[in-house]
Design an enzyme around this catalytic site. Structure first.
Site, PDB file in Angstrom:
ATOM      1  N   SER A 180      10.057   7.309   5.276  1.00  0.00           N
ATOM      2  CA  SER A 180       8.693   7.542   4.781  1.00  0.00           C
ATOM      3  C   SER A 180       7.578   7.309   5.790  1.00  0.00           C
ATOM      4  O   SER A 180       6.443   7.703   5.557  1.00  0.00           O
ATOM      5  CB  SER A 180       8.433   6.685   3.541  1.00  0.00           C
ATOM      6  OG  SER A 180       9.158   7.179   2.451  1.00  0.00           O
ATOM      7  N   LYS A 224      -1.335   1.950   3.356  1.00  0.00           N
ATOM      8  CA  LYS A 224      -0.770   2.725   2.257  1.00  0.00           C
ATOM      9  C   LYS A 224      -1.109   2.077   0.917  1.00  0.00           C
ATOM     10  O   LYS A 224      -1.234   0.850   0.829  1.00  0.00           O
ATOM     11  CB  LYS A 224       0.759   2.785   2.467  1.00  0.00           C
ATOM     12  CG  LYS A 224       1.529   3.740   1.569  1.00  0.00           C
ATOM     13  CD  LYS A 224       2.984   3.770   2.022  1.00  0.00           C
ATOM     14  CE  LYS A 224       3.831   4.711   1.188  1.00  0.00           C
ATOM     15  NZ  LYS A 224       5.209   4.825   1.740  1.00  0.00           N
ATOM     16  N   SER A 227       7.086   9.315   2.149  1.00  0.00           N
ATOM     17  CA  SER A 227       6.118   9.051   1.100  1.00  0.00           C
ATOM     18  C   SER A 227       4.753   8.608   1.631  1.00  0.00           C
ATOM     19  O   SER A 227       3.771   8.598   0.887  1.00  0.00           O
ATOM     20  CB  SER A 227       6.659   7.972   0.162  1.00  0.00           C
ATOM     21  OG  SER A 227       6.825   6.728   0.830  1.00  0.00           O
TER      22      SER A 227
END
Length: 431
Positions: free
Chosen positions: A161, A61, A137
């Site tokens: 997330s 990420k 997310s």
């Protein structure tokens, strides 16, 4: 047998073909990844192996530090930030284990919000249908595994997330107990709630990545037989407004678990959830702690635009007095202890990861009220694991047209046991 380089070149060629419209990855490390792939292939030829992640294609990420470049955390504001001095702890551990780090995946700005959209870097289309939201997310992470452009993606999970995009993209997502995996070099949202977890096609792959990131020796995962296991179903407010096909798929999963010998029974936690809602009425822990992380630009105004769905809640949380925050944290500790006590009665909880399948990106962009309601539903079930300091995993459920997840939740520190239970459930559902 396909070489690591061959596998990687196929992925890179696929990504090159869509480079003009790339939204899943925000940065590719093609040369470094090819070098790592060649090294893995050379080790294999020499009969040397660094372990189960050696030569596995992994994406990370966009909130993990990579030495020599700014960590943008999904924000245009950080594009010109100071370059990271060293790799994040988990990036270092993955590299040492022989992982081939392909690139950084897209995310929602500052890891806030659950829809998965990003005003600056675009919104990755869902792996099952590109017109649908990816969930956030860790939006790019879910899509990357779902579409097969990385074998394992590393995300972060503060309220769901990792598990929300796992559920919506039809993959496995694991949220470990907070602080099991070091947060050094990960851009923070909430020091209390943040945890780092993997998304993959299987529980076994998640278990390997989790062990390596936690600094443990990865040992083969042994499924824990379901016969005699106590599975609690927290019916009540976590089951309200569940879409019919998601509810039906969940009931089918629990019926299969019962036929395999598990003892499935309702276990109410509504009183504890109500207590946590009351404790966080003024602002969520994530928004209060996030407001401290971002206090400087919130006070002066951002130098570049920030998604109002991010800046709005953070700005409001900045006005909450320290006394209210301290009381919330103190009350949380009491509720965590009460939940730990309640969950002694079961080996795991089972519930839908999110009560819905992915809605369309267009619908979320065109209707603010619908977006807010959807955001609340996406976070409702997953955030329980973060708020009450538990570990949790989302598994794909069979029987729905679009992907939906089954979530298993266990007590603080019971990560390996939860993964063993999840492996048995995974085998049952895919059988």
């Amino acid at each position: 047998m396909q070489s690591v380089r061959d596998r990687l070149e196929i992925i890179l060629s696929r990504l090159a073909n869509r480079a003009a419209d790339e939204k899943v990855y925000v940065k590719l490390y093609a040369q470094a990844a090819l070098a790592a792939a060649d090294a893995a292939d050379a080790r294999q030829r020499a009969g040397v192996c660094l372990g189960p992640l050696d030569g596995v294609v992994v994406s990370i990420k966009d909130l993990f530090d990579v030495a020599g470049e700014p960590t943008r955390a999904g924000s245009a504001m950080l594009a010109g930030a100071q370059p990271a001095a060293q790799d994040a702890a988990i990036v270092r551990r993955l590299r040492q284990a022989g992982a081939v780090i392909l690139g950084k995946t897209n995310m929602t700005e500052f890891a806030f919000t659950a829809i998965g959209d990003n005003l600056h870097y675009g919104t990755p289309g869902n792996a099952a249908d590109a017109s649908l939201i990816p969930g956030g997310s860790s939006s790019g992470a879910g899509v990357a595994v779902g579409e097969g452009s990385s074998q394992i993606s590393i995300g972060s999970d503060t309220g769901g997330s990792v598990r929300i995009p796992a559920s919506l993209n039809g993959v496995v997502g694991f949220k470990p107990t907070a602080r099991r995996v070091p947060l050094d070099g990960a851009f923070p949202l909430s020091a209390t709630l943040d945890s780092i977890g993997p998304l993959a096609r299987s529980v076994a792959d998640c278990a390997v990545a989790d062990a390596i990131m936690a600094g443990e020796e990865p040992v083969p995962l042994q499924p824990i037989p379901l016969a005699g296991l106590r599975i609690g179903v927290p019916r009540g407010r976590l089951f309200d407004d569940t879409q019919a096909d998601v509810a039906a798929a969940f009931e089918a999963c629990t019926s299969q678990m019962e036929r395999a010998g598990a003892r499935v029974a309702d276990l109410s936690i509504d009183d504890l959830i109500g207590g946590m809602r009351a404790a966080t009425m003024r602002a969520s822990i994530a928004s209060m702690e996030g407001a401290e992380v971002h206090a400087d630009w919130l006070a002066t105004g951002a130098s570049v635009p920030v998604d109002p769905h991010v800046s709005g809640p953070l700005s409001r949380a900045l006005t909450v007095p320290a006394s209210a925050y301290i009381r919330t944290i103190r009350r949380r500790a009491e509720l965590v202890a009460a939940m730990t006590e309640r969950l002694q009665a079961v080996d795991a909880l089972a519930l839908p990861t999110v009560p819905m399948v992915a809605p369309s990106i267009a619908a979320m962009a065109g209707d603010e009220a619908l977006r807010d309601r959807t955001e609340g539903l996406l976070l409702r079930n997953t955030q329980v694991a973060n708020q009450f300091d538990l570990c949790a995993i989302s598994l794909p459920m069979p029987g729905t047209k679009l992907p939906a997840g089954l979530m298993l939740v266990a007590r603080h520190g019971h990560d390996r046991r939860l993964l063993g239970i999840a492996a048995a459930v995974e085998a049952l559902l895919s059988g």
